[in-house]
Design a protein around this motif. Structure first.
Motif, PDB file in Angstrom:
ATOM      1  N   VAL B 247       0.773  -1.073   0.093  1.00  0.00           N
ATOM      2  CA  VAL B 247       0.085  -0.016  -0.147  1.00  0.00           C
ATOM      3  C   VAL B 247       1.077   1.352   0.029  1.00  0.00           C
ATOM      4  O   VAL B 247       1.761   1.132   0.753  1.00  0.00           O
ATOM      5  CB  VAL B 247      -1.007   0.023   1.327  1.00  0.00           C
ATOM      6  CG1 VAL B 247      -1.514   1.421   1.281  1.00  0.00           C
ATOM      7  CG2 VAL B 247      -1.761  -1.143   1.464  1.00  0.00           C
ATOM      8  N   LYS B 248       0.599   2.098  -0.928  1.00  0.00           N
ATOM      9  CA  LYS B 248       1.457   3.141  -1.092  1.00  0.00           C
ATOM     10  C   LYS B 248       0.909   4.495  -0.014  1.00  0.00           C
ATOM     11  O   LYS B 248       1.433   4.896   0.842  1.00  0.00           O
ATOM     12  CB  LYS B 248       1.653   3.948  -2.626  1.00  0.00           C
ATOM     13  CG  LYS B 248       2.509   4.804  -2.777  1.00  0.00           C
ATOM     14  CD  LYS B 248       2.216   4.905  -4.041  1.00  0.00           C
ATOM     15  CE  LYS B 248       3.295   6.086  -4.812  1.00  0.00           C
ATOM     16  NZ  LYS B 248       3.131   6.220  -6.380  1.00  0.00           N
ATOM     17  N   GLN B 249      -0.333   4.495  -0.039  1.00  0.00           N
ATOM     18  CA  GLN B 249      -1.012   5.555   0.832  1.00  0.00           C
ATOM     19  C   GLN B 249      -2.441   5.043   1.093  1.00  0.00           C
ATOM     20  O   GLN B 249      -3.035   4.406   0.154  1.00  0.00           O
ATOM     21  CB  GLN B 249      -0.962   6.884   0.036  1.00  0.00           C
ATOM     22  CG  GLN B 249      -0.205   7.592   0.679  1.00  0.00           C
ATOM     23  CD  GLN B 249      -0.195   9.283   0.002  1.00  0.00           C
ATOM     24  OE1 GLN B 249      -0.690   9.407  -0.999  1.00  0.00           O
ATOM     25  NE2 GLN B 249       0.284  10.070   0.886  1.00  0.00           N
ATOM     26  N   ALA B 250      -2.710   5.169   2.292  1.00  0.00           N
ATOM     27  CA  ALA B 250      -4.321   4.914   2.462  1.00  0.00           C
ATOM     28  C   ALA B 250      -4.745   6.163   3.482  1.00  0.00           C
ATOM     29  O   ALA B 250      -4.069   6.452   4.173  1.00  0.00           O
ATOM     30  CB  ALA B 250      -4.489   3.668   2.803  1.00  0.00           C
ATOM     31  N   SER B 251      -6.077   6.315   3.203  1.00  0.00           N
ATOM     32  CA  SER B 251      -6.613   7.337   4.345  1.00  0.00           C
ATOM     33  C   SER B 251      -7.759   7.026   4.665  1.00  0.00           C
ATOM     34  O   SER B 251      -8.590   6.253   3.683  1.00  0.00           O
ATOM     35  CB  SER B 251      -6.483   8.848   3.642  1.00  0.00           C
ATOM     36  OG  SER B 251      -7.436   9.147   2.611  1.00  0.00           O
ATOM     37  N   VAL B 252      -8.262   7.357   5.639  1.00  0.00           N
ATOM     38  CA  VAL B 252      -9.651   6.911   6.411  1.00  0.00           C
ATOM     39  C   VAL B 252     -10.408   8.126   6.816  1.00  0.00           C
ATOM     40  O   VAL B 252      -9.603   8.850   7.749  1.00  0.00           O
ATOM     41  CB  VAL B 252      -9.744   5.647   7.197  1.00  0.00           C
ATOM     42  CG1 VAL B 252     -11.173   5.638   7.854  1.00  0.00           C
ATOM     43  CG2 VAL B 252      -9.139   4.430   6.606  1.00  0.00           C
ATOM     44  N   GLU B 253     -11.497   8.318   6.363  1.00  0.00           N
ATOM     45  CA  GLU B 253     -12.345   9.549   7.126  1.00  0.00           C
ATOM     46  C   GLU B 253     -13.417   9.044   7.313  1.00  0.00           C
ATOM     47  O   GLU B 253     -14.267   8.224   6.532  1.00  0.00           O
ATOM     48  CB  GLU B 253     -12.373  10.927   5.964  1.00  0.00           C
ATOM     49  CG  GLU B 253     -10.975  11.227   5.956  1.00  0.00           C
ATOM     50  CD  GLU B 253     -11.198  12.838   5.338  1.00  0.00           C
ATOM     51  OE1 GLU B 253     -11.989  12.599   4.234  1.00  0.00           O
ATOM     52  OE2 GLU B 253     -10.491  13.582   5.357  1.00  0.00           O
ATOM     53  N   PHE B 254     -14.375   9.924   8.235  1.00  0.00           N
ATOM     54  CA  PHE B 254     -15.700   9.634   8.669  1.00  0.00           C
ATOM     55  C   PHE B 254     -16.541  10.717   8.484  1.00  0.00           C
ATOM     56  O   PHE B 254     -16.312  11.943   8.584  1.00  0.00           O
ATOM     57  CB  PHE B 254     -15.552   9.217  10.156  1.00  0.00           C
ATOM     58  CG  PHE B 254     -14.455   8.132  10.706  1.00  0.00           C
ATOM     59  CD1 PHE B 254     -14.789   6.949  10.230  1.00  0.00           C
ATOM     60  CD2 PHE B 254     -13.514   8.550  11.362  1.00  0.00           C
ATOM     61  CE1 PHE B 254     -14.031   5.705  10.432  1.00  0.00           C
ATOM     62  CE2 PHE B 254     -12.715   7.586  11.644  1.00  0.00           C
ATOM     63  CZ  PHE B 254     -12.760   6.232  11.308  1.00  0.00           C
ATOM     64  N   LYS B 255     -17.712  10.376   7.836  1.00  0.00           N
ATOM     65  CA  LYS B 255     -18.611  11.516   7.398  1.00  0.00           C
ATOM     66  C   LYS B 255     -19.833  11.061   7.723  1.00  0.00           C
ATOM     67  O   LYS B 255     -20.450  10.139   7.884  1.00  0.00           O
ATOM     68  CB  LYS B 255     -18.696  11.293   5.955  1.00  0.00           C
ATOM     69  CG  LYS B 255     -17.148  11.933   5.250  1.00  0.00           C
ATOM     70  CD  LYS B 255     -17.076  12.716   3.871  1.00  0.00           C
ATOM     71  CE  LYS B 255     -16.056  13.099   3.739  1.00  0.00           C
ATOM     72  NZ  LYS B 255     -15.516  13.710   2.278  1.00  0.00           N
TER      73      LYS B 255
END
Lengths: 276, 388
Positions: B247-255
């Motif tokens: 994995v190069k980059q991963a982001s998690v956000e909550f909406k």
């Protein structure tokens, strides 16, 4: 219990003064008995003879020494039967060597408790003194049949025995307090001390009398406070035994050494839990 | 001195000297290791606090100092009342002695008189449940029996301050429950103070209302249990394990429902997890999943599209696709939750991003803040209650 004045424990990096330390020992006195009781129970747990072993050990020593030195070599101790001479010597010496050896090891032996629960660590060697006293009392039982056998009487001076034993204890503890304070870091002492005890008995009048010793090493005799102890025990027990003049100078050296030992040990014991 | 204070600690520090030199933060070599740095706090009588922190953070050293086992290098602590330092269960037990003898020996080492122990003796033995074997040498005891007896001693003697280092999870399930009930009973008393170190977060949350987070010898301000546990669970940085090059980059956000990014939600609203990732290389069929963990580090659930018969959702490596999943409203309980990302194909785990992000849930309008007796767990569904 709830009505007691609130108990407060203050923890700082400061060391106890000698007075504070002695008060602490008093506060923890019950633990001295508890540890002594533990040692005695453990020592004779699952043995058939139990305390009987305490008597067998000096008995065999007595038999061997009486036979070789008394019977084969014809060593004599003035007008005293040789076996009585040896036994009275062994009383003092065994008491001394038990405290020195066990006392020094006591810290290492209780390492697991020291690392988990606080108590003044001097409780450990002090409990060994109690154990040594019990063993001494049992050995003393050997004395009675021997006295009857040799038709000897015992002196009224026996009432001074506690004072001599106190002195004996102070000499032994003076050694323990320094060796145990150092042995947790300098482990060599665990090898050196038994070695010294092994030789010590030969410069103490346990088996032989003063005149057996060559002139050249006579000074060792006078330097050794245990000579004074062993001679004093004989003075207490036997009516015609002369008083050992070495007792008083030895006392003057040992008393300050003993108190300095307590102080030294109280400094060292704070580091026990970090290093053992 | 204030009568309601149980433990007062001022600038407590402890330095160990090492046998070999180590590099300090600035890269200089040193023989000193500061296990505790200027710790100060106060605990009121009758309060219980937990101390959490990663291994080697100084927790045990701290308790050892309070117990008097080792001296601080500087600083001062005052403890009011009788102290039970239980840094190890059954310290002071001698294997050759009988159970009965060990009860007395252990009690005396803890500072009680023979008479005080005698009055509690029957209670201690009854609680331990090993009446039959009380006259056996403890070396013949099973590990469980040994712990039972040791634990009984410590909870039946009358202390004011208890210092406990990882000693509560002993014995079998039945005995553990019994221990907890007993401890809870003691905690509930108004004059007993507990300082508890544990890695078992569950344990701490049951006993104390306040906790401190200790790391590298530095202690936090007093925190609510939730906050302390949050810090503890997140003490490790975001970690990528296995094939870190995948994995190069991963982001998690909550909406929320309105599409607004936030980290605090009510338990009555849905939470949309939005994931974006890019990869270094192709690895064939890649599946993505999320793992939700509660504050006590228990897994609440695993979810992945492939588990839901939506078929293989293949990830296009060329583009940063947006992947979303929505946690329905009225499902999670209050507290904080962390999300891990899991990448896998057929049967193989390819990559895992632990603690990719976290969110907190607070109580929504449809619930009252009243508490039921007992534990609450990670879920708080709105059930269709009917009484007929």
């Amino acid at each position: 219990m709830k009505n007691q004045a609130p108990l407060v424990t203050i923890i700082t990096s400061e060391q106890d003064t000698l007075k504070e330390y002695v008060l602490k020992i008093w506060k923890y006195r019950a633990l001295i008995f508890a540890f002594a009781q533990r040692d005695l129970k453990v020592k004779y747990a699952q043995t058939w003879l139990g305390l009987g072993w305490t008597i067998i050990q000096p008995l065999t020593a007595l038999a061997v020494f009486s036979f070789f030195f008394g019977y084969v070599l014809h060593w004599r101790a003035d007008d005293l039967p040789y076996s009585l001479y040896v036994l009275s010597g062994l009383l003092g010496w065994n008491f001394f060597s038990y405290i020195v050896f066990q006392g020094m090891n006591s810290v290492q032996e209780s390492a697991h408790v020291i690392k988990k629960i606080y108590f003044p660590k001097i409780v450990l060697p002090l409990s060994k003194v109690l154990v040594a006293l019990v063993e001494l009392a049992i050995t003393f039982l050997l004395f009675i049949p021997l006295l009857i056998w040799h038709e000897q009487s015992i002196s009224w001076k026996i009432i001074f025995i506690p004072a001599v034993l106190l002195f004996n204890t102070m000499i032994a503890l003076s050694i323990v307090l320094f060796t145990a304070s150092l042995a947790y870091r300098i482990r060599d002492l665990f090898h050196v001390v038994p070695f010294l005890l092994y030789f010590g008995i030969w410069v103490t009048p346990v088996f032989f009398t003063k005149d057996v010793l060559p002139e050249q090493i006579n000074f060792l005799w006078h330097l050794n406070p245990m000579s004074a102890v062993v001679e004093s025990i004989r003075w207490c027990l036997f009516p015609n035994w002369s008083f050992s003049s070495g007792f008083l100078p030895a006392l003057l050296v040992i008393i300050p050494l003993f108190f300095f030992g307590i102080y030294f040990y109280s400094k060292a014991e704070n580091k026990f839990s970090d290093f053992i | 001195m204030n009568n309601d204070v149980s433990i007062n600690i001022e600038n407590l520090s402890k330095c160990y000297s090492l046998q070999h030199s180590v590099k300090d933060a600035k890269g200089n070599s040193t023989y000193e290791l500061w296990a505790l740095k200027n710790i100060s706090f106060e605990i009121e009588r009758g309060k219980s606090v937990g101390i959490v922190g990663p291994n080697g953070s100084g927790k045990s050293t701290f308790l050892k100092i309070l117990a008097g086992v080792t001296k601080p290098t500087s600083g001062r602590a005052e403890i009011y009342g009788r102290i039970a330092s239980i840094l190890d269960i059954g310290a002071g037990f001698h294997p050759e002695l009988r159970g009965r003898e060990n009860v007395f020996l252990n009690g005396q080492i803890l500072g009680f008189s023979k008479n005080e122990i005698k009055t509690k003796f029957d209670e201690i033995v009854a609680f331990s449940g090993i009446e039959k074997f009380i006259d056996e040498p403890v070396k013949n005891y099973s590990n469980g029996m040994y712990l039972r007896l040791a634990f009984s001693i410590m909870v039946h003697l009358d202390f004011d301050v208890y210092l406990l280092d990882e000693v509560l999870s002993v014995g079998d399930v039945e005995f553990r429950t019994k221990c907890f009930d007993k401890i809870s009973e003691l905690v509930a008393m108004s004059d007993k103070t507990f300082v508890l170190i544990s890695h078992n977060l569950n344990e701490i949350s049951k006993i104390s209302d306040t906790a401190f987070f200790l790391k590298d010898g530095i202690i936090s301000e007093p925190l609510s249990i939730d906050n302390a546990l949050y810090r503890y669970t997140n003490a490790g940085e975001k970690t990528t394990v296995r094939l870190p090059s995948f994995v190069k980059q991963a982001s998690v956000e909550f909406k929320d429902a309105a599409g607004k990014t936030k980290t605090e939600f009510m338990n009555t609203e849905p939470i949309t997890i939005e994931i974006r990732n890019s990869f270094h290389a192709s690895a064939g069929n890649v599946q993505i999943g999320v793992r939700l963990t509660d504050r006590l580090n228990n897994v609440v659930f695993n979810s992945s599209p492939i588990l839901q018969k939506q078929g293989l959702v293949e990830i296009d490596f060329a583009n940063d696709k947006k992947i979303t999943a929505t946690i329905p409203a009225y499902l999670l309980n209050t507290g904080f939750f962390t999300v891990d990302l899991v990448y896998f194909n057929d049967n193989k785990l390819l990559d895992e991003i632990v603690k990719a992000n976290y969110f907190t849930i607070v109580l929504g309008d449809d619930f009252t803040s009243r508490k039921m007796i007992g534990e609450s767990g990670p879920l708080k569904p709105y059930l269709d209650w009917k009484i007929e």
